[in-house]
Design a protein around this motif. Structure first.
Motif, mmCIF file in Angstrom:
data_model
loop_
_atom_site.group_PDB
_atom_site.id
_atom_site.type_symbol
_atom_site.label_atom_id
_atom_site.label_comp_id
_atom_site.label_asym_id
_atom_site.label_seq_id
_atom_site.Cartn_x
_atom_site.Cartn_y
_atom_site.Cartn_z
ATOM 1 N N CYS A 171 16.588 0.658 1.383
ATOM 2 C CA CYS A 171 16.211 -0.692 1.811
ATOM 3 C C CYS A 171 15.003 -0.610 2.736
ATOM 4 O O CYS A 171 15.075 -0.024 3.820
ATOM 5 N N LYS A 172 13.881 -1.172 2.298
ATOM 6 C CA LYS A 172 12.663 -1.175 3.102
ATOM 7 C C LYS A 172 12.750 -2.245 4.192
ATOM 8 O O LYS A 172 13.633 -3.104 4.169
ATOM 9 N N THR A 173 11.829 -2.203 5.128
ATOM 10 C CA THR A 173 11.847 -3.144 6.246
ATOM 11 C C THR A 173 11.656 -4.589 5.796
ATOM 12 O O THR A 173 12.063 -5.509 6.492
ATOM 13 N N ASP A 174 11.060 -4.798 4.611
ATOM 14 C CA ASP A 174 10.862 -6.161 4.114
ATOM 15 C C ASP A 174 12.031 -6.657 3.266
ATOM 16 O O ASP A 174 11.979 -7.730 2.700
ATOM 17 N N GLY A 175 13.098 -5.832 3.151
ATOM 18 C CA GLY A 175 14.272 -6.226 2.380
ATOM 19 C C GLY A 175 14.216 -5.842 0.923
ATOM 20 O O GLY A 175 15.186 -6.008 0.190
ATOM 21 N N ASN A 176 13.073 -5.347 0.466
ATOM 22 C CA ASN A 176 12.975 -4.856 -0.905
ATOM 23 C C ASN A 176 13.620 -3.483 -0.997
ATOM 24 O O ASN A 176 13.792 -2.802 0.013
ATOM 25 N N ILE A 177 13.952 -3.063 -2.214
ATOM 26 C CA ILE A 177 14.642 -1.793 -2.404
ATOM 27 C C ILE A 177 13.813 -0.847 -3.269
ATOM 28 O O ILE A 177 13.004 -1.288 -4.085
ATOM 29 N N ILE A 178 14.049 0.460 -3.092
ATOM 30 C CA ILE A 178 13.384 1.499 -3.867
ATOM 31 C C ILE A 178 14.464 2.423 -4.418
ATOM 32 O O ILE A 178 15.338 2.874 -3.670
ATOM 33 N N PHE A 179 14.389 2.707 -5.716
ATOM 34 C CA PHE A 179 15.321 3.650 -6.340
ATOM 35 C C PHE A 179 15.164 5.015 -5.693
ATOM 36 O O PHE A 179 14.056 5.499 -5.484
ATOM 37 N N GLN A 180 16.297 5.665 -5.389
ATOM 38 C CA GLN A 180 16.282 7.005 -4.816
ATOM 39 C C GLN A 180 16.835 8.035 -5.788
ATOM 40 O O GLN A 180 16.205 9.053 -6.022
ATOM 41 N N SER A 181 18.031 7.793 -6.308
ATOM 42 C CA SER A 181 18.633 8.736 -7.250
ATOM 43 C C SER A 181 19.807 8.088 -7.969
ATOM 44 O O SER A 181 20.383 7.114 -7.489
ATOM 45 N N TYR A 182 20.132 8.676 -9.107
ATOM 46 C CA TYR A 182 21.317 8.278 -9.854
ATOM 47 C C TYR A 182 22.425 9.240 -9.447
ATOM 48 O O TYR A 182 22.255 10.453 -9.500
ATOM 49 N N CYS A 183 23.549 8.713 -9.029
ATOM 50 C CA CYS A 183 24.620 9.552 -8.498
ATOM 51 C C CYS A 183 25.468 10.204 -9.578
ATOM 52 O O CYS A 183 26.204 11.143 -9.287
ATOM 53 N N GLY A 184 25.391 9.745 -10.801
ATOM 54 C CA GLY A 184 26.093 10.388 -11.898
ATOM 55 C C GLY A 184 27.600 10.349 -11.768
ATOM 56 O O GLY A 184 28.182 9.445 -11.165
ATOM 57 N N SER A 185 28.229 11.384 -12.313
ATOM 58 C CA SER A 185 29.688 11.411 -12.395
ATOM 59 C C SER A 185 30.365 11.470 -11.027
ATOM 60 O O SER A 185 31.504 11.061 -10.874
ATOM 61 N N GLY A 186 29.674 11.988 -10.009
ATOM 62 C CA GLY A 186 30.246 12.043 -8.663
ATOM 63 C C GLY A 186 30.348 10.674 -8.025
ATOM 64 O O GLY A 186 31.115 10.451 -7.093
ATOM 65 N N GLY A 187 29.563 9.750 -8.534
ATOM 66 C CA GLY A 187 29.595 8.381 -8.032
ATOM 67 C C GLY A 187 28.838 8.192 -6.736
ATOM 68 O O GLY A 187 28.474 9.144 -6.064
#
Length: 96
Positions: free
Chosen positions: A68-84
């Motif tokens: 979550c950026k300071t302006d409220g927009n979001i940036i993809f970081q990673s896919y958590c996969g089977s571990g969730g």
């Protein structure tokens, strides 16, 4: 009449503050599922996933981690996969 207007103004202020509180908290990481529970983030999640070249299926929407950026927009970081994706609790970042 004046009392009604005053009550209406206070009620509108309370509602607008409640809507504002639904935004993600800057500089924290959120699972997609958590963002969807927090507010109307579906379109932003799809946009972030697409921009990162990720699939936009339900599992990627719910189980990916976003910053979550300071302006409220979001940036993809990673896919958590089977571990969730794990909820980090109030005031803490979520994690894979």
């Amino acid at each position: 009449m004046v009392n009604f207007v005053s009550i209406l103004a206070v009620a509108l202020l309370a509602v607008s503050q409640g809507v504002e509180a639904k935004n993600c908290k800057a500089r924290l990481h959120y699972c997609g599922r958590g963002l969807l529970n927090k507010g109307n983030y579906y379109d932003q999640i799809i946009e972030a996933l697409t921009g990162a070249g990720q699939p936009t299926d339900t599992d990627h929407v719910n189980s990916s981690l976003f910053y979550c950026k300071t302006d409220g927009n979001i940036i993809f970081q990673s896919y958590c996969g089977s571990g969730g994706c794990v909820n980090g609790g109030a005031g803490n970042s979520d994690y894979c």
